[in-house]
Design an enzyme around this catalytic site. Structure first.
Site, PDB file in Angstrom:
ATOM      1  N   ALA A  69      43.744  39.907  34.148  1.00  0.00           N
ATOM      2  CA  ALA A  69      43.570  38.509  33.763  1.00  0.00           C
ATOM      3  C   ALA A  69      44.918  37.833  34.013  1.00  0.00           C
ATOM      4  CB  ALA A  69      43.196  38.421  32.295  1.00  0.00           C
ATOM      5  N   GLY A 114      41.923  43.202  33.429  1.00  0.00           N
ATOM      6  CA  GLY A 114      40.673  42.513  33.751  1.00  0.00           C
ATOM      7  C   GLY A 114      40.157  42.866  35.139  1.00  0.00           C
ATOM      8  N   GLU A 117      38.315  46.000  34.711  1.00  0.00           N
ATOM      9  CA  GLU A 117      37.048  45.680  34.033  1.00  0.00           C
ATOM     10  C   GLU A 117      36.050  45.040  35.006  1.00  0.00           C
ATOM     11  OE1 GLU A 117      39.509  43.691  31.021  1.00  0.00           O
ATOM     12  OE2 GLU A 117      38.131  44.571  29.562  1.00  0.00           O
ATOM     13  N   GLU A 137      46.581  46.515  28.764  1.00  0.00           N
ATOM     14  CA  GLU A 137      46.593  45.422  27.791  1.00  0.00           C
ATOM     15  C   GLU A 137      47.459  45.723  26.570  1.00  0.00           C
ATOM     16  OE1 GLU A 137      43.947  46.504  29.397  1.00  0.00           O
ATOM     17  OE2 GLU A 137      42.741  44.804  30.078  1.00  0.00           O
TER      18      GLU A 137
HETATM   19  N1  DAK Z   1      48.749  37.496  35.894  1.00  0.00           N
HETATM   20  C1  DAK Z   1      49.496  36.531  36.459  1.00  0.00           C
HETATM   21  N2  DAK Z   1      50.357  36.732  37.459  1.00  0.00           N
HETATM   22  C2  DAK Z   1      50.515  38.006  37.899  1.00  0.00           C
HETATM   23  C3  DAK Z   1      49.780  39.074  37.365  1.00  0.00           C
HETATM   24  C4  DAK Z   1      48.858  38.786  36.314  1.00  0.00           C
HETATM   25  N3  DAK Z   1      48.072  39.721  35.752  1.00  0.00           N
HETATM   26  N4  DAK Z   1      50.152  40.209  37.998  1.00  0.00           N
HETATM   27  C5  DAK Z   1      51.056  39.847  38.915  1.00  0.00           C
HETATM   28  N5  DAK Z   1      51.283  38.514  38.861  1.00  0.00           N
HETATM   29  C6  DAK Z   1      52.213  37.719  39.668  1.00  0.00           C
HETATM   30  C7  DAK Z   1      53.644  38.000  39.257  1.00  0.00           C
HETATM   31  O1  DAK Z   1      53.994  37.221  38.123  1.00  0.00           O
HETATM   32  C8  DAK Z   1      54.379  37.577  40.499  1.00  0.00           C
HETATM   33  O2  DAK Z   1      54.467  36.173  40.535  1.00  0.00           O
HETATM   34  P1  DAK Z   1      55.852  35.429  40.954  1.00  0.00           P
HETATM   35  O3  DAK Z   1      56.876  35.948  40.006  1.00  0.00           O
HETATM   36  O4  DAK Z   1      56.064  35.884  42.383  1.00  0.00           O
HETATM   37  O5  DAK Z   1      55.515  33.981  40.799  1.00  0.00           O
HETATM   38  C9  DAK Z   1      53.441  38.003  41.621  1.00  0.00           C
HETATM   39  O6  DAK Z   1      52.152  38.141  41.021  1.00  0.00           O
HETATM   40  C10 DAK Z   1      53.793  39.345  42.248  1.00  0.00           C
HETATM   41  O7  DAK Z   1      53.914  40.292  41.205  1.00  0.00           O
HETATM   42  P2  DAK Z   1      55.212  41.212  41.018  1.00  0.00           P
HETATM   43  O8  DAK Z   1      56.434  40.538  41.562  1.00  0.00           O
HETATM   44  O9  DAK Z   1      55.252  41.633  39.600  1.00  0.00           O
HETATM   45  O10 DAK Z   1      54.856  42.424  41.987  1.00  0.00           O
HETATM   46  P3  DAK Z   1      55.350  43.932  41.862  1.00  0.00           P
HETATM   47  O11 DAK Z   1      54.965  44.609  43.127  1.00  0.00           O
HETATM   48  O12 DAK Z   1      56.790  44.006  41.448  1.00  0.00           O
HETATM   49  O13 DAK Z   1      54.495  44.550  40.651  1.00  0.00           O
HETATM   50  C11 DAK Z   1      52.469  44.903  39.343  1.00  0.00           C
HETATM   51  C12 DAK Z   1      53.095  44.656  40.741  1.00  0.00           C
HETATM   52  C13 DAK Z   1      50.963  44.852  39.479  1.00  0.00           C
HETATM   53  C14 DAK Z   1      52.894  46.307  38.853  1.00  0.00           C
HETATM   54  C15 DAK Z   1      53.022  43.841  38.370  1.00  0.00           C
HETATM   55  O14 DAK Z   1      52.805  42.565  38.946  1.00  0.00           O
HETATM   56  C16 DAK Z   1      52.319  43.869  37.050  1.00  0.00           C
HETATM   57  O15 DAK Z   1      52.622  44.725  36.224  1.00  0.00           O
HETATM   58  N6  DAK Z   1      51.440  42.901  36.842  1.00  0.00           N
HETATM   59  C17 DAK Z   1      50.748  42.749  35.558  1.00  0.00           C
HETATM   60  C18 DAK Z   1      49.687  43.808  35.455  1.00  0.00           C
HETATM   61  C19 DAK Z   1      48.989  43.718  34.120  1.00  0.00           C
HETATM   62  O16 DAK Z   1      49.596  43.915  33.051  1.00  0.00           O
HETATM   63  N7  DAK Z   1      47.693  43.459  34.202  1.00  0.00           N
HETATM   64  C20 DAK Z   1      46.907  43.386  33.028  1.00  0.00           C
HETATM   65  C21 DAK Z   1      46.910  41.971  32.603  1.00  0.00           C
HETATM   66  S1  DAK Z   1      46.212  41.865  30.980  1.00  0.00           S
HETATM   67  C22 DAK Z   1      40.982  39.060  26.942  1.00  0.00           C
HETATM   68  C23 DAK Z   1      40.405  38.939  28.184  1.00  0.00           C
HETATM   69  C24 DAK Z   1      40.878  39.698  29.213  1.00  0.00           C
HETATM   70  C25 DAK Z   1      41.939  40.537  29.006  1.00  0.00           C
HETATM   71  C26 DAK Z   1      42.474  40.647  27.768  1.00  0.00           C
HETATM   72  C27 DAK Z   1      42.014  39.925  26.728  1.00  0.00           C
HETATM   73  N8  DAK Z   1      40.542  38.225  25.930  1.00  0.00           N
HETATM   74  C28 DAK Z   1      40.004  36.987  26.256  1.00  0.00           C
HETATM   75  C29 DAK Z   1      40.959  38.497  24.599  1.00  0.00           C
HETATM   76  C30 DAK Z   1      42.531  41.183  30.106  1.00  0.00           C
HETATM   77  C31 DAK Z   1      43.877  41.297  30.068  1.00  0.00           C
HETATM   78  C32 DAK Z   1      44.579  41.702  31.241  1.00  0.00           C
HETATM   79  O17 DAK Z   1      44.029  41.880  32.304  1.00  0.00           O
END
Ligand code: DAK
Length: 263
Positions: A69, A114, A117, A137
């Site tokens: 997400a 997400g 998911e 998450e």
């Molecule tokens: N959201 C927004 N932007 C993201 C992103 C994300 N999930 N993942 C990556 N980006 C963006 C980064 O901020 C970066 O943007 P700039 O800084 O260039 O503007 C760009 O994509 C490239 O990412 P990185 O520079 O970080 O790239 P790397 O190769 O260094 O790293 C990575 C790749 C995938 C390991 C890293 O980007 C990362 O850790 N990303 C976050 C992964 C993550 O934690 N995903 C889970 C998100 S939480 C709910 C509904 C749904 C959910 C929860 C609750 N409710 C309504 C209660 C779901 C939650 C999630 O999915």
């Protein structure tokens, strides 16, 4: 929303296969509210489109399927809006999961939160060798909000799911294949071709039968076995009432290829 109005999706239809590509490479295809809205529109349109037999969901580029997400949007949520946000996502993912046409996730890189998911809501998951999976998450003070705590244990078993959900660890494609998160891992360059071929093999079969088989699995998966088997029996009966069943069985007896009409 007309297809031309998609901002974050690329949708193509070729040989009865619709490819829905999430196209926000600047955010590793993270799902923001607009992308969820567009996914809903695309699935509502494509499930009714007679020119489409199978759908493939994938991400733009080689780095990410969907990296979760959109974390920037998540930062704005409070208790009330968080619940609404979650319910909205569940609605869209349920639409995908309940699609009468098979939906294949072609997982071409990071498949996190997400994004994982979303893949879990699809019917079949094929991954490229560089795909990475995780439910991180808890590292953000959250839990999955789009079905991860429910669909992951049903797919891989409670123990393995809890390990992924509580550690937030990222696992590689081969490990995801080993524990059953994905059906198969293929080289990245072959991912879409493999999924198209899989779609073709499905579409060679009687379309009403493939839909009924999907319905039987979906409807039965949360029922006690005796009730689930009753659902199967009812849907088996429906299949027996189709022209395609008459054609398929007759073609076998006649030693020829069946010609299915979807009736
Ligand atoms: N959201 C927004 N932007 C993201 C992103 C994300 N999930 N993942 C990556 N980006 C963006 C980064 O901020 C970066 O943007 P700039 O800084 O260039 O503007 C760009 O994509 C490239 O990412 P990185 O520079 O970080 O790239 P790397 O190769 O260094 O790293 C990575 C790749 C995938 C390991 C890293 O980007 C990362 O850790 N990303 C976050 C992964 C993550 O934690 N995903 C889970 C998100 S939480 C709910 C509904 C749904 C959910 C929860 C609750 N409710 C309504 C209660 C779901 C939650 C999630 O999915």
């Amino acid at each position: 929303m007309e297809a031309a109005e998609y901002k974050n999706l690329l949708v193509t239809i070729e040989d009865r296969v619709a490819v829905v590509q999430i196209n926000r490479p600047q955010a590793l295809n993270a799902l923001d509210a607009r992308t969820l809205d567009e996914l809903e529109t695309a699935f509502r349109v494509l499930r009714e489109d007679q020119a489409v037999g199978v759908l493939i969901v994938t991400g733009t580029g080689e780095k990410a399927f969907v990296a979760g997400a959109d974390i920037r949007e998540l930062t704005k949520l409070d208790g009330v809006s968080g619940r609404a946000y979650s319910l909205r996502g569940l609605e869209v993912f349920d639409l995908i999961h309940s699609s009468p046409k098979p939906v294949i996730a072609a997982i071409n890189g990071y498949c996190l939160g997400g994004g994982c998911e979303l893949a879990l809501a699809c019917h079949i998951r094929i991954a490229s060798e560089n795909a990475r999976f995780g439910q991180p998450e808890v590292k953000l003070g959250l839990i999955p909000g789009y079905g991860g705590t429910q669909r992951l244990p049903r797919l891989v078993g409670t123990g393995r799911a809890i390990e992924m959900l509580l550690t937030g660890d990222v696992i590689e494609a081969r490990e995801a294949e080993r524990i059953g998160v994905v059906n198969r891992v293929v080289p990245g360059a072959e991912l879409l071709a493999y999924c198209r071929d899989l779609a073709k093999r499905i579409m060679a079969n009687a379309p009403l039968a493939t839909t009924l088989a999907l319905n039987a699995v979906n409807a039965g998966s949360d029922l006690p076995l005796d009730r689930a088997l009753a659902v199967e029996a009812a849907l088996f009966g429906l299949a027996c009432g189709t022209e395609d069943m008459k054609e398929g069985t007759k073609a076998f007896i006649d030693k020829r290829k069946p010609s299915f009409k979807g009736r």
